[in-house]
Design an enzyme around this catalytic site. Structure first.
Site, PDB file in Angstrom:
ATOM      1  N   GLU A  56       0.831  -1.210   0.000  1.00  0.00           N
ATOM      2  CA  GLU A  56       0.000   0.000   0.000  1.00  0.00           C
ATOM      3  C   GLU A  56       0.866   1.261   0.000  1.00  0.00           C
ATOM      4  OE1 GLU A  56      -2.147   1.529   3.100  1.00  0.00           O
ATOM      5  OE2 GLU A  56      -3.499   2.551   1.726  1.00  0.00           O
TER       6      GLU A  56
ATOM      7  N   THR B  48      -5.337  11.553  -0.159  1.00  0.00           N
ATOM      8  CA  THR B  48      -5.006  11.178   1.226  1.00  0.00           C
ATOM      9  C   THR B  48      -3.754  11.910   1.681  1.00  0.00           C
ATOM     10  OG1 THR B  48      -5.972   9.021   0.874  1.00  0.00           O
ATOM     11  CG2 THR B  48      -4.474   9.198   2.727  1.00  0.00           C
TER      12      THR B  48
HETATM   13  N1  HSE Z   1      -5.870   6.547   8.706  1.00  0.00           N
HETATM   14  C1  HSE Z   1      -5.671   7.063   7.386  1.00  0.00           C
HETATM   15  C2  HSE Z   1      -5.944   8.555   7.381  1.00  0.00           C
HETATM   16  C3  HSE Z   1      -6.580   6.350   6.445  1.00  0.00           C
HETATM   17  O1  HSE Z   1      -6.944   8.959   7.964  1.00  0.00           O
HETATM   18  O2  HSE Z   1      -5.176   9.315   6.813  1.00  0.00           O
HETATM   19  C4  HSE Z   1      -6.427   6.790   5.043  1.00  0.00           C
HETATM   20  O3  HSE Z   1      -7.383   6.117   4.252  1.00  0.00           O
END
Ligand code: HSE
Length: 312
Positions: free
Chosen positions: A133, A186
């Protein structure tokens, strides 16, 4: 001719409110698929991707599915020369907050390990999936990868090397996921986060995480719901999601036990204890976004306790 198998890996809601990077759950009804065939001697190859509108790389060194397959074969010490041909079918929208790159890594890893006859115990594949990932996300999100691979609700005790704790998954819990037609990187949604947090916020989030875990063990949906309070990450990411606060308020007023951002967003999730409430919450989410001129779709599911699997 070699047998072709189809592997499925579910979408995930990660973070679960205050559990930033440490708690995630798998969701029924949304996920990625991969078809995989043994191809001795040719390494891991990716024949095609569907459902990504041409946005994902076919280069096997850059695609999380093929990297997942390669890393899994290394992790299980598969015989040298064992090759796998893959076709990835994206069911999850990219940049949606539903663990799309994690699910793609998991389908590749699980498919390769299944063809090699070594998919169980699947915990052996977890680090391989996390490493894969990273290719897409820059960092591993074990809170997405863990539940997509293992199913259920997963707590990440530690990264590097990854160690997880599987929590009980209450059968009655309904998950409503609101997906606005919007996408968020992200990477960007992580860059806006504070590097340091006030001690009072850390205390508040620790209390909520601990109570949420107690709620999962007790099967206390109300406790899980009211522990969905995040004073650190949600307030900073909320402005990135159109009308998030209005959608959240509407969901709670419609009876949701709790509501927060799924992963890095823009998908939002709400928890409900019965079908009628879940339907009401789904409707108000869609209606609230629509009133703001934003198209959205709401999905109602439950916790997917199976995780990655070979499809019949
Ligand atoms: N825990 C991660 C975030 C998940 O919130 O950035 C990303 O899908």
């Amino acid at each position: 001719m070699s047998e072709t198998i189809t592997v499925y890996a579910p979408a995930t809601i990660a973070n679960l409110g205050p559990g930033y990077d440490i708690i995630g759950m798998a969701v029924t009804g949304l996920g990625d698929r991969a078809e995989a065939t043994l191809a001795d001697g040719s390494g891991v190859t990716l024949d095609a991707i569907t459902g990504d509108e041409g946005r994902l790389p076919l280069d096997p060194t850059l695609n999380t599915t093929t990297v997942g397959a390669r890393r899994a074969l290394e992790a299980i010490e598969a015989p040298a020369g064992l090759g796998v041909r893959l076709t990835l079918h994206k069911g999850l929208p990219l940049g949606s907050g539903l663990g799309s790159s994690a699910a793609s890594a998991v389908v590749g890893a699980f498919a390769a390990a299944t063809l090699a006859g070594r998919a169980e115990p699947r915990l052996n594949l977890l680090q391989a999936c996390c490493d894969a990932e990273k290719v897409a996300a820059g960092v591993a999100h074990a809170d997405n990868v863990g539940p997509s691979l293992l199913g259920g609700v997963v707590l990440i005790r530690r990264y590097n090397p990854v160690e997880v704790v599987q929590l009980p998954a209450p059968e009655e819990l309904r998950l409503v996921i609101g997906m606005p037609a919007w996408s968020i990187s992200t990477r960007e949604a992580r860059e806006v986060l504070p590097r340091k947090v006030p001690l009072s916020d850390a205390v508040a989030n620790s209390g909520n995480v601990a109570a949420m875990i107690a709620g999962f063990f007790r099967g206390d949906l109300e406790l899980i719901g009211r522990s969905m309070e995040d004073t650190i990450v949600e307030p900073v990411r909320a402005p990135l999601i159109p009308a998030f606060l209005k959608v959240k308020r509407a969901a709670i007023e419609a009876g949701a036990l709790g509501c927060s951002i799924s992963g890095a967003g823009p998908a939002c999730f709400a928890l409900a204890h019965d079908d009628a409430t879940a339907r009401r919450v789904a409707e108000v989410m869609e209606r609230t976004w629509s009133a703001e001129g934003i198209t959205s779709k709401a999905h109602i599911g439950r916790i997917d306790t199976q995780g990655a699997r070979v499809m019949p």
